[in-house]
Design an enzyme around this catalytic site. Structure first.
Site, PDB file in Angstrom:
ATOM      1  N   ASN A 121     -10.595  -3.316  -6.470  1.00 48.34           N
ATOM      2  CA  ASN A 121     -10.184  -2.164  -7.144  1.00 48.34           C
ATOM      3  C   ASN A 121     -10.438  -2.012  -8.548  1.00 48.34           C
ATOM      4  O   ASN A 121     -10.151  -1.124  -9.581  1.00 48.34           O
ATOM      5  CB  ASN A 121      -8.418  -2.627  -7.253  1.00 48.34           C
ATOM      6  CG  ASN A 121      -7.734  -2.514  -6.170  1.00 48.34           C
ATOM      7  OD1 ASN A 121      -6.445  -3.494  -5.666  1.00 48.34           O
ATOM      8  ND2 ASN A 121      -7.427  -1.144  -5.559  1.00 48.34           N
ATOM      9  N   ASP A 128       0.649  -1.123   0.500  1.00 45.85           N
ATOM     10  CA  ASP A 128       0.270   0.355  -0.262  1.00 45.85           C
ATOM     11  C   ASP A 128       0.703   1.443  -0.269  1.00 45.85           C
ATOM     12  O   ASP A 128       1.672   1.139   0.820  1.00 45.85           O
ATOM     13  CB  ASP A 128      -1.111   0.183   1.548  1.00 45.85           C
ATOM     14  CG  ASP A 128      -2.415   0.818   0.911  1.00 45.85           C
ATOM     15  OD1 ASP A 128      -2.425   1.243   0.243  1.00 45.85           O
ATOM     16  OD2 ASP A 128      -2.451   1.443   2.287  1.00 45.85           O
TER      17      ASP A 128
HETATM   18  C1  FPP Z   1      -1.917  -0.232  -3.382  1.00 41.42           C
HETATM   19  O1  FPP Z   1      -1.525   1.199  -3.381  1.00 41.42           O
HETATM   20  C2  FPP Z   1      -1.613  -0.666  -4.639  1.00 41.42           C
HETATM   21  C3  FPP Z   1      -2.240  -1.656  -5.114  1.00 41.42           C
HETATM   22  C4  FPP Z   1      -3.504  -1.368  -5.717  1.00 41.42           C
HETATM   23  C5  FPP Z   1      -1.507  -1.894  -6.682  1.00 41.42           C
HETATM   24  C6  FPP Z   1      -0.488  -2.820  -6.538  1.00 41.42           C
HETATM   25  C7  FPP Z   1       0.208  -3.248  -8.146  1.00 41.42           C
HETATM   26  C8  FPP Z   1       2.029  -3.055  -8.229  1.00 41.42           C
HETATM   27  C9  FPP Z   1       3.143  -3.030  -6.883  1.00 41.42           C
HETATM   28  C10 FPP Z   1       1.949  -3.863  -9.200  1.00 41.42           C
HETATM   29  C11 FPP Z   1       2.373  -5.107 -10.523  1.00 41.42           C
HETATM   30  C12 FPP Z   1       2.376  -6.100  -8.606  1.00 41.42           C
HETATM   31  C13 FPP Z   1       3.660  -6.878  -9.366  1.00 41.42           C
HETATM   32  C14 FPP Z   1       3.601  -7.834  -8.321  1.00 41.42           C
HETATM   33  C15 FPP Z   1       4.617  -7.595 -10.210  1.00 41.42           C
HETATM   34  P1  FPP Z   1      -2.930   2.835  -3.600  1.00 41.42           P
HETATM   35  O2  FPP Z   1      -2.756   2.840  -4.646  1.00 41.42           O
HETATM   36  O3  FPP Z   1      -3.816   2.157  -3.071  1.00 41.42           O
HETATM   37  O4  FPP Z   1      -2.328   3.847  -2.574  1.00 41.42           O
HETATM   38  P2  FPP Z   1      -2.496   4.844  -1.632  1.00 41.42           P
HETATM   39  O5  FPP Z   1      -2.911   4.416  -0.976  1.00 41.42           O
HETATM   40  O6  FPP Z   1      -1.161   5.569  -1.888  1.00 41.42           O
HETATM   41  O7  FPP Z   1      -3.189   5.754  -2.668  1.00 41.42           O
END
Ligand code: FPP
Length: 250
Positions: free
Chosen positions: A74, A26
């Site tokens: 998501n 996150d």
């Molecule tokens: C949460 O941060 C993150 C996600 C919903 C996406 C995670 C995906 C990746 C790291 C990329 C692909 C993964 C691999 C295994 C190659 P957020 O966007 O909710 O952060 P925020 O709360 O700061 O908005």
């Protein structure tokens, strides 16, 4: 690199390294926004962090790393952001097909893959097949994709009910071990340690069945900034915990 496996407590007892660590990746969006970048740049940096942390876990002897890459919720994000995350996963899988054998990494997916684009699903299938042929003792990364803990439990319940209807199972024989075998995580020990960076203090539908006795570690560090030193701190915090599993201290 800290040798976490050889760490001893004050009584000189070897302190166990978690076999299975699970991480809610996150803070990617906030990391990007803080830098005046689009949210997708945060996911790109987050994917790099995943690569580094998976390698580090493998190097120190952690057996399983499970990461929350995309939840059943998501899909509510913009088409651009969803596309960017799927694109990063595709790139990672394309690399993985060529490198898993060399790097001794097995790769599995948790989640309902039905709504995932056919090309990405085919790649996931390819990495699954490669993993089937790699030794069980290898490090294993589990990527949660279109995953929700409640959805995983419901899919397991539906399958068990179907097996009962088909005469393969009887309701009264269901116990925790048998039900675990109906989950995406079948055959994998529950995570001893669950980490959530970025300052949020919730589970967000992650590994709801498997977290029954997990230790939790929260940090304000945003996922793209999470590094080996931060993982060492999380493991050290875990090793300092008194895990009683409902019993009393000996
Ligand atoms: C949460 O941060 C993150 C996600 C919903 C996406 C995670 C995906 C990746 C790291 C990329 C692909 C993964 C691999 C295994 C190659 P957020 O966007 O909710 O952060 P925020 O709360 O700061 O908005």
């Amino acid at each position: 690199m800290a040798n976490m496996q050889d760490k001893k407590d004050t009584a000189g007892q070897a302190v166990r390294l978690p076999r299975h660590i699970a991480i809610i990746m996150d803070g990617n969006g906030r990391w990007a926004t803080k830098r005046g970048l689009p949210r997708t740049a945060g996911h790109k940096a987050g994917a790099e962090t995943f690569r580094r942390i998976a390698t580090y876990c493998k190097d120190i002897g952690v057996k399983y790393l499970t990461v929350y890459a995309f939840s059943t919720e998501n899909w509510k994000r913009s088409t651009e952001e969803v596309g960017a995350i799927m694109g990063l996963l595709k790139r990672y899988l394309l690399e993985a097909v060529d490198s898993m054998e060399r790097d001794h990494i097995r790769l599995r997916f948790f989640g309902d893959m039905t709504p995932i684009a056919p090309e990405l699903r085919a790649l996931a299938h390819a990495t699954d097949e490669i993993s089937d042929h790699l030794p069980e003792g290898y490090f294993q990364a589990n990527v949660c994709l279109n995953y929700g803990g409640r959805d995983e439990i419901l899919r397991g319940v539906r399958q068990f009910a179907a097996d009962c209807a088909a005469g393969k199972r009887r309701p009264e024989e269901l116990d925790e071990a048998m039900f675990s075998g109906y989950l995406d995580s079948r055959g994998i020990p529950d995570p001893e340690l669950i980490i959530r960076p970025s300052g949020e203090l919730r589970l967000s539908n992650f590994l709801l069945w498997q977290c029954a006795y997990s230790e939790f570690y929260f940090t304000d560090v945003l996922w793209p900034d999470f590094d080996a030193a931060e993982l060492d701190r999380a493991i050290a915090a875990y090793q300092a915990r008194d895990r009683r599993f409902g019993g009393v201290k000996k």
